[in-house]
Design a protein around this motif. Structure first.
Motif, PDB file in Angstrom:
ATOM      1  N   LEU A  65       0.836  -1.202   0.000  1.00  0.00           N
ATOM      2  CA  LEU A  65       0.000   0.000   0.000  1.00  0.00           C
ATOM      3  C   LEU A  65       0.870   1.251   0.000  1.00  0.00           C
ATOM      4  O   LEU A  65       0.611   2.208  -0.744  1.00  0.00           O
ATOM      5  CB  LEU A  65      -0.916  -0.011   1.227  1.00  0.00           C
ATOM      6  CG  LEU A  65      -1.749   1.254   1.464  1.00  0.00           C
ATOM      7  CD1 LEU A  65      -2.801   1.421   0.376  1.00  0.00           C
ATOM      8  CD2 LEU A  65      -2.403   1.213   2.842  1.00  0.00           C
ATOM      9  N   TYR A  66       1.921   1.257   0.812  1.00  0.00           N
ATOM     10  CA  TYR A  66       2.825   2.411   0.849  1.00  0.00           C
ATOM     11  C   TYR A  66       3.614   2.530  -0.444  1.00  0.00           C
ATOM     12  O   TYR A  66       3.815   3.634  -0.965  1.00  0.00           O
ATOM     13  CB  TYR A  66       3.758   2.300   2.060  1.00  0.00           C
ATOM     14  CG  TYR A  66       3.241   3.076   3.247  1.00  0.00           C
ATOM     15  CD1 TYR A  66       3.860   4.246   3.669  1.00  0.00           C
ATOM     16  CD2 TYR A  66       2.100   2.665   3.924  1.00  0.00           C
ATOM     17  CE1 TYR A  66       3.375   4.978   4.741  1.00  0.00           C
ATOM     18  CE2 TYR A  66       1.598   3.382   4.997  1.00  0.00           C
ATOM     19  CZ  TYR A  66       2.242   4.543   5.400  1.00  0.00           C
ATOM     20  OH  TYR A  66       1.745   5.272   6.447  1.00  0.00           O
ATOM     21  N   LEU A  67       4.069   1.411  -0.978  1.00  0.00           N
ATOM     22  CA  LEU A  67       4.818   1.437  -2.232  1.00  0.00           C
ATOM     23  C   LEU A  67       3.980   2.030  -3.356  1.00  0.00           C
ATOM     24  O   LEU A  67       4.499   2.688  -4.260  1.00  0.00           O
ATOM     25  CB  LEU A  67       5.260   0.014  -2.593  1.00  0.00           C
ATOM     26  CG  LEU A  67       6.178  -0.145  -3.802  1.00  0.00           C
ATOM     27  CD1 LEU A  67       7.516   0.543  -3.565  1.00  0.00           C
ATOM     28  CD2 LEU A  67       6.395  -1.621  -4.112  1.00  0.00           C
ATOM     29  N   GLN A  68       2.668   1.829  -3.289  1.00  0.00           N
ATOM     30  CA  GLN A  68       1.750   2.327  -4.314  1.00  0.00           C
ATOM     31  C   GLN A  68       1.219   3.719  -3.987  1.00  0.00           C
ATOM     32  O   GLN A  68       0.235   4.162  -4.577  1.00  0.00           O
ATOM     33  CB  GLN A  68       0.579   1.348  -4.475  1.00  0.00           C
ATOM     34  CG  GLN A  68       1.036   0.002  -4.996  1.00  0.00           C
ATOM     35  CD  GLN A  68      -0.068  -1.041  -5.044  1.00  0.00           C
ATOM     36  OE1 GLN A  68       0.082  -2.063  -5.684  1.00  0.00           O
ATOM     37  NE2 GLN A  68      -1.174  -0.803  -4.356  1.00  0.00           N
ATOM     38  N   ILE A  84      -4.713   6.153   1.798  1.00  0.00           N
ATOM     39  CA  ILE A  84      -3.859   7.111   2.501  1.00  0.00           C
ATOM     40  C   ILE A  84      -3.428   8.163   1.488  1.00  0.00           C
ATOM     41  O   ILE A  84      -3.044   7.832   0.359  1.00  0.00           O
ATOM     42  CB  ILE A  84      -2.613   6.429   3.104  1.00  0.00           C
ATOM     43  CG1 ILE A  84      -3.021   5.275   4.022  1.00  0.00           C
ATOM     44  CG2 ILE A  84      -1.768   7.439   3.879  1.00  0.00           C
ATOM     45  CD1 ILE A  84      -1.841   4.465   4.548  1.00  0.00           C
ATOM     46  N   HIS A  85      -3.500   9.415   1.873  1.00  0.00           N
ATOM     47  CA  HIS A  85      -3.147  10.480   0.942  1.00  0.00           C
ATOM     48  C   HIS A  85      -1.669  10.367   0.548  1.00  0.00           C
ATOM     49  O   HIS A  85      -0.813  10.161   1.405  1.00  0.00           O
ATOM     50  CB  HIS A  85      -3.411  11.842   1.592  1.00  0.00           C
ATOM     51  CG  HIS A  85      -3.517  12.956   0.608  1.00  0.00           C
ATOM     52  ND1 HIS A  85      -2.426  13.460  -0.058  1.00  0.00           N
ATOM     53  CD2 HIS A  85      -4.596  13.653   0.160  1.00  0.00           C
ATOM     54  CE1 HIS A  85      -2.818  14.435  -0.866  1.00  0.00           C
ATOM     55  NE2 HIS A  85      -4.129  14.579  -0.752  1.00  0.00           N
ATOM     56  N   PRO A  86      -1.357  10.488  -0.747  1.00  0.00           N
ATOM     57  CA  PRO A  86       0.044  10.363  -1.178  1.00  0.00           C
ATOM     58  C   PRO A  86       0.965  11.395  -0.539  1.00  0.00           C
ATOM     59  O   PRO A  86       2.155  11.138  -0.349  1.00  0.00           O
ATOM     60  CB  PRO A  86      -0.026  10.528  -2.701  1.00  0.00           C
ATOM     61  CG  PRO A  86      -1.357  11.152  -2.977  1.00  0.00           C
ATOM     62  CD  PRO A  86      -2.269  10.672  -1.898  1.00  0.00           C
ATOM     63  N   GLN A 125       5.608  12.463   3.162  1.00  0.00           N
ATOM     64  CA  GLN A 125       6.111  13.169   4.337  1.00  0.00           C
ATOM     65  C   GLN A 125       6.436  12.217   5.480  1.00  0.00           C
ATOM     66  O   GLN A 125       7.437  12.393   6.184  1.00  0.00           O
ATOM     67  CB  GLN A 125       5.097  14.212   4.817  1.00  0.00           C
ATOM     68  CG  GLN A 125       5.654  15.080   5.942  1.00  0.00           C
ATOM     69  CD  GLN A 125       4.703  16.172   6.370  1.00  0.00           C
ATOM     70  OE1 GLN A 125       3.502  15.955   6.405  1.00  0.00           O
ATOM     71  NE2 GLN A 125       5.227  17.332   6.705  1.00  0.00           N
ATOM     72  N   SER A 126       5.615  11.205   5.661  1.00  0.00           N
ATOM     73  CA  SER A 126       5.797  10.323   6.816  1.00  0.00           C
ATOM     74  C   SER A 126       6.952   9.350   6.648  1.00  0.00           C
ATOM     75  O   SER A 126       7.394   8.741   7.627  1.00  0.00           O
ATOM     76  CB  SER A 126       4.506   9.547   7.097  1.00  0.00           C
ATOM     77  OG  SER A 126       4.201   8.660   6.037  1.00  0.00           O
ATOM     78  N   THR A 127       7.460   9.196   5.423  1.00  0.00           N
ATOM     79  CA  THR A 127       8.582   8.282   5.191  1.00  0.00           C
ATOM     80  C   THR A 127       9.854   9.023   4.783  1.00  0.00           C
ATOM     81  O   THR A 127      10.813   8.400   4.331  1.00  0.00           O
ATOM     82  CB  THR A 127       8.224   7.240   4.113  1.00  0.00           C
ATOM     83  OG1 THR A 127       7.915   7.907   2.885  1.00  0.00           O
ATOM     84  CG2 THR A 127       7.028   6.401   4.545  1.00  0.00           C
ATOM     85  N   LEU A 160       9.871  -2.980  -4.649  1.00  0.00           N
ATOM     86  CA  LEU A 160      10.083  -4.145  -3.798  1.00  0.00           C
ATOM     87  C   LEU A 160       9.551  -3.919  -2.387  1.00  0.00           C
ATOM     88  O   LEU A 160       9.725  -2.843  -1.803  1.00  0.00           O
ATOM     89  CB  LEU A 160      11.587  -4.448  -3.723  1.00  0.00           C
ATOM     90  CG  LEU A 160      12.011  -5.658  -2.892  1.00  0.00           C
ATOM     91  CD1 LEU A 160      11.707  -6.952  -3.644  1.00  0.00           C
ATOM     92  CD2 LEU A 160      13.508  -5.572  -2.570  1.00  0.00           C
ATOM     93  N   VAL A 161       8.902  -4.947  -1.859  1.00  0.00           N
ATOM     94  CA  VAL A 161       8.520  -5.011  -0.449  1.00  0.00           C
ATOM     95  C   VAL A 161       9.063  -6.323   0.099  1.00  0.00           C
ATOM     96  O   VAL A 161       8.922  -7.375  -0.535  1.00  0.00           O
ATOM     97  CB  VAL A 161       6.988  -4.969  -0.267  1.00  0.00           C
ATOM     98  CG1 VAL A 161       6.608  -5.207   1.196  1.00  0.00           C
ATOM     99  CG2 VAL A 161       6.426  -3.638  -0.748  1.00  0.00           C
ATOM    100  N   ALA A 162       9.693  -6.274   1.261  1.00  0.00           N
ATOM    101  CA  ALA A 162      10.226  -7.491   1.874  1.00  0.00           C
ATOM    102  C   ALA A 162       9.851  -7.519   3.350  1.00  0.00           C
ATOM    103  O   ALA A 162      10.105  -6.560   4.079  1.00  0.00           O
ATOM    104  CB  ALA A 162      11.741  -7.559   1.715  1.00  0.00           C
ATOM    105  N   VAL A 163       9.234  -8.611   3.767  1.00  0.00           N
ATOM    106  CA  VAL A 163       8.944  -8.849   5.179  1.00  0.00           C
ATOM    107  C   VAL A 163       9.875  -9.951   5.652  1.00  0.00           C
ATOM    108  O   VAL A 163       9.902 -11.044   5.075  1.00  0.00           O
ATOM    109  CB  VAL A 163       7.478  -9.268   5.395  1.00  0.00           C
ATOM    110  CG1 VAL A 163       7.225  -9.590   6.870  1.00  0.00           C
ATOM    111  CG2 VAL A 163       6.534  -8.175   4.914  1.00  0.00           C
ATOM    112  N   ILE A 164      10.659  -9.654   6.668  1.00  0.00           N
ATOM    113  CA  ILE A 164      11.607 -10.624   7.215  1.00  0.00           C
ATOM    114  C   ILE A 164      11.418 -10.645   8.727  1.00  0.00           C
ATOM    115  O   ILE A 164      11.589  -9.620   9.391  1.00  0.00           O
ATOM    116  CB  ILE A 164      13.058 -10.254   6.855  1.00  0.00           C
ATOM    117  CG1 ILE A 164      13.221 -10.177   5.326  1.00  0.00           C
ATOM    118  CG2 ILE A 164      14.029 -11.272   7.450  1.00  0.00           C
ATOM    119  CD1 ILE A 164      14.550  -9.594   4.874  1.00  0.00           C
TER     120      ILE A 164
END
Length: 356
Positions: A250-253, A263-265, A270-272, A326-330
């Motif tokens: 969702l954030y990547l998009q 979520i507003h782009p 700003q948040s990242t 890319l998204v990675a969950v580890i």
């Protein structure tokens, strides 16, 4: 533009964040239980590097690995054979950041609102110990620059957990720095954010999240500890690795899921983006610069590329790497703070080399 979105634009004063196009993913339903699966070679990734992860999984005590590229799961591994909802510890903070952004876009409060405007009981107790606490704003909570005495990697958090009135405990902590001047990792700030959301919505952050975020993403198994009706702001959430990946996607998009802008782009950008140096120079390099309850790593520091991430105790990571879609969950077994570095090494030594 709707009034609530216009208000956020005026508050943030940022340029529009460029939207990533994922036409393949947008063909799928908005509310899905699982992300589409794909083969690494179809998404420009070398399967051999990814398959090598299984060889070190036991040694590094990994629990879950989910790799998403261009909207599809290209590789996953679960120690238990299936994905389970387990504690994500301080990754909770990044999800709380998303809910804060949604609440701001709805006009419930602003970044520069003083905390005392929304938590009157907290404010009364805080002013009794230090009048300057009236200057603490929502922005200071998000960047962990409230100035409260909160030393040794969140040590006061454990004392707070033993008490019955967490807001009172936070309120009585001394102010050792002017708000905005100094970073100090502080789950008390996160709990105040959660309390503000509850005060302004009449719902716990979990209930608010279900109505604004989790249901839309098809996240059904999420749990979140509460204290007197307030979701525990700094930690306490349980979620599957796949659901963490959906949140990262969702954030990547740019905050878009299917045809819905959840979520507003402007908030995503700003948040990242780094707002202070956070724990950039901590060794081993577990952390990075600090944004709004997200960590940020730049190419100059990590030797690879810019990315941002959520980090939970013991090595629970959610990485978002925009340059490579890319998204990675580890996630790994908890062995203490410094062994968490193995999860970050996995990204750099096994996932990054797999990118073609």
């Amino acid at each position: 533009m709707p009034v609530n979105k216009l208000a956020l634009v005026l508050i943030c004063k940022l340029s529009v964040f460029p939207k990533e196009e994922f036409s393949m993913f947008e063909q799928f339903q908005q509310r899905i239980s699982d992300l589409p699966n794909g083969q690494p070679e179809d998404y420009a990734m070398d399967r051999q590097y990814l398959d090598n992860i299984e060889g070190i999984a036991e040694k590094w005590k990994l629990e879950d690995v989910v790799i998403v590229r261009s909207g599809a799961v290209v590789w996953k591994w679960h120690k238990q054979g299936s994905d389970r909802a387990t504690p994500i510890f301080s990754c909770t903070k990044s999800i709380l950041s998303a809910l804060t952004g949604i609440a701001i876009s709805e006009g419930l409060f602003t970044l520069d609102d003083p905390v005392e405007d929304h938590l009157e009981e907290w404010a009364e107790r805080a002013r009794q110990t230090e009048p300057r606490k009236s200057d603490i704003t929502v922005r200071h909570l998000l960047t962990m620059t409230a100035g409260l005495d909160w030393p040794e990697f969140d040590k006061p958090y454990f004392k707070m957990k033993k008490g019955k009135d967490w807001l009172h405990y936070i309120a009585k902590q001394p102010l050792t720095h002017e708000p905005s001047h100094t970073f100090a990792y502080n789950s008390g700030c996160s709990h105040l954010l959660s309390a503000i959301i509850t005060k302004r919505t009449g719902k716990s952050a979990l209930e608010y999240g279900r109505s604004r975020l989790f249901d839309q993403l098809g996240i059904q198994t999420v749990e979140w500890n509460e204290q007197e009706g307030v979701s525990e702001g700094g930690t306490g959430m349980q979620m599957t690795a796949s659901d963490m990946a959906k949140f990262g996607l969702l954030y990547l998009q740019g905050g878009k899921w299917g045809s819905e802008q959840l979520i507003h782009p402007e908030w995503i950008e700003q948040s990242t983006s780094a707002h202070n140096k956070g724990l950039l120079h901590y060794q081993p390099p577990l952390y990075g610069n600090y944004a709004f309850h997200w960590w940020v790593s730049d190419a100059e520091t990590n030797g690879w590329c810019d990315y941002y991430f959520a980090l939970g105790y013991g090595g629970q990571y959610l990485f978002i790497v925009p340059e490579h879609n890319l998204v990675a969950v580890i996630r790994k077994q908890v062995e203490g703070r410094n062994n968490a570095l193995l999860s970050r090494r996995l990204l750099h030594e096994y996932v990054a080399p797999a990118l073609l």
